[in-house]
Design an enzyme around this catalytic site. Structure first.
Site, PDB file in Angstrom:
ATOM      1  N   ARG A 229       1.873 -12.929   3.679  1.00  0.00           N
ATOM      2  CA  ARG A 229       0.810 -11.927   3.503  1.00  0.00           C
ATOM      3  C   ARG A 229       0.559 -11.320   4.876  1.00  0.00           C
ATOM      4  O   ARG A 229       0.122 -12.017   5.793  1.00  0.00           O
ATOM      5  CB  ARG A 229      -0.453 -12.573   2.932  1.00  0.00           C
TER       6      ARG A 229
ATOM      7  N   HIS B  53       1.242  -4.855  -3.327  1.00  0.00           N
ATOM      8  CA  HIS B  53       0.890  -6.193  -3.802  1.00  0.00           C
ATOM      9  C   HIS B  53       1.659  -6.428  -5.114  1.00  0.00           C
ATOM     10  O   HIS B  53       1.078  -6.453  -6.200  1.00  0.00           O
ATOM     11  CB  HIS B  53      -0.626  -6.255  -4.028  1.00  0.00           C
TER      12      HIS B  53
ATOM     13  N   GLN C 229       0.758  -9.252  -7.771  1.00  0.00           N
ATOM     14  CA  GLN C 229      -0.442  -8.929  -8.540  1.00  0.00           C
ATOM     15  C   GLN C 229      -0.104  -7.982  -9.695  1.00  0.00           C
ATOM     16  O   GLN C 229      -0.485  -8.214 -10.849  1.00  0.00           O
ATOM     17  CB  GLN C 229      -1.483  -8.275  -7.624  1.00  0.00           C
TER      18      GLN C 229
ATOM     19  N   ASP D 126     -10.289  -1.960  -7.937  1.00  0.00           N
ATOM     20  CA  ASP D 126     -10.120  -2.911  -6.832  1.00  0.00           C
ATOM     21  C   ASP D 126     -11.201  -2.576  -5.797  1.00  0.00           C
ATOM     22  O   ASP D 126     -11.844  -1.522  -5.870  1.00  0.00           O
ATOM     23  CB  ASP D 126      -8.706  -2.755  -6.231  1.00  0.00           C
TER      24      ASP D 126
ATOM     25  N   CYS E 263      -8.058  -7.053  -9.729  1.00  0.00           N
ATOM     26  CA  CYS E 263      -7.195  -8.077  -9.129  1.00  0.00           C
ATOM     27  C   CYS E 263      -8.004  -9.235  -8.558  1.00  0.00           C
ATOM     28  O   CYS E 263      -7.470 -10.318  -8.365  1.00  0.00           O
ATOM     29  CB  CYS E 263      -6.325  -7.451  -8.056  1.00  0.00           C
TER      30      CYS E 263
ATOM     31  N   ARG F 164      -1.235 -14.934 -12.515  1.00  0.00           N
ATOM     32  CA  ARG F 164      -0.653 -15.007 -11.172  1.00  0.00           C
ATOM     33  C   ARG F 164       0.178 -16.287 -11.062  1.00  0.00           C
ATOM     34  O   ARG F 164       1.271 -16.286 -10.518  1.00  0.00           O
ATOM     35  CB  ARG F 164      -1.748 -15.013 -10.086  1.00  0.00           C
TER      36      ARG F 164
END
Ligand code: CP
Ligand code: NVA
Length: 305
Positions: free
Chosen positions: A103, A130, A133, A222, A262, A290
């Site tokens: 990340r 991402h 996700q 988001d 998310c 996930r």
């Protein structure tokens, strides 16, 4: 498929295979069975930023498949490349582990790691995208609607990393993605053009959230302030007024529409508590998926499925 850095890099076939594998593994684990395909394997998790879902789901997924993880938290590594070059880290990790999940702030750091590593590199979120996700979200969409092709996703808010991965996932899987953002926070024009080149008419950037949710199957939002943008918080909160996913906006969408986020969600800002907790919300199904998707990804990339 060596790495998983962006959805844009993957073929539709690869994405569909991953979704099928994820659904299969979900069923297996729900039936208390296990697939120990990664016994004896080790996965490194390199995180420049905080994480709950991504970190824990990769750790649990690796454990579930028989392997172990080594987690390097933001305090341990700082910004990748500051203490030592990413190209050195990639080669050192390649001697110790069978895969790297990273990340990062800069997406270029992931490209650099992937270029120099001899083991698979997975994007656990960068400023650009991402992908893990978005794939868990696609799995959730299939579970809700029994199909993916022909659905409409309305993304309300910041044209950020999550929005970009969703736009490419939609384009590759036959979904329409309408993004409604205030001026200055749109998804970049290159992404919209590239998504439309993959699937004509799949991506659209508009201004009006009310127009976006009309006929939408999925309403997605988001945070207005992504990790790394904390200094802009006050300005962003002002600029995003009118872009909250609340009961009033939801009432303009079909009753069958599902709400996605998310997470982490900032209730009272991009979404209300009422909508998060409503019957139309599938945010915890996304979070659960996930885990299932990470298992599939690890099995494919490290287990050589
Ligand atoms: N959605 C998501 O990636 O959550 P984390 O930042 O907690 O990993
Ligand atoms: N856009 C958010 C997503 C967090 C999962 C961020 O980058 O911080």
């Amino acid at each position: 498929m060596k790495n998983f850095l962006t959805i844009r890099d993957c073929t539709t076939q690869e994405l569909l295979e991953l979704l099928e594998l994820s659904a299969g593994l979900k069923k297996l684990y729900k039936n208390d069975k296990r697939d120990l395909c990664l016994t004896g394997k080790t996965l490194a998790l390199l995180f420049e930023k905080a994480s709950l879902r991504t970190r824990v789901s990769f750790q649990v997924a690796m454990h579930d498949l028989g392997g172990i993880t080594v987690y390097l938290k933001p305090d341990d590594i700082g910004i990748i490349g500051q203490r030592e070059p990413a190209k050195d880290m990639a080669r050192v990790f390649s001697r110790y582990v069978h895969g790297i999940v990273a990340r990062t702030y800069a997406h270029e750091t992931l490209n650099e790691l992937a270029h120099w590593a001899s083991v698979p590199v997975i994007n656990a979120l960068s400023d650009l995208s991402h992908p893990c996700q978005a794939m868990a979200d696609m799995q959730t969409a299939i579970e809700c609607f029994g199909k993916i092709n022909g659905l409409k996703l309305a993304y309300i808010g910041d044209g950020n990393n999550v929005a970009r991965s969703l736009a490419f996932a939609c384009a590759k899987l036959g979904m329409k993605c309408v993004v409604a953002s205030p001026r200055g926070y749109e998804l970049d024009a290159e992404t919209i053009a590239a998504a439309n080149a993959i699937h004509p008419g799949s991506a659209e950037q508009i201004r009006d959230p009310k127009q976006a949710v009309k006929g939408a199957d999925i309403i997605y939002t988001d945070t207005w302030v992504s990790m790394g943008q904390e200094a802009e918080k006050e300005k962003r909160i002002k600029d995003f007024q009118g872009y909250q996913v609340n009961g009033e906006l939801l009432a303009l969408a079909p009753k069958t529409a599902k709400v996605m986020h998310c997470l982490p969600a900032y209730r009272g800002y991009e979404i209300t508590d009422e909508v998060c907790e409503s019957k139309q919300s599938v945010i915890f199904d996304e979070a659960e998926n996930r885990l299932h998707f990470q298992r599939a990804l690890l099995k494919k990339l490290i287990g050589g499925k």
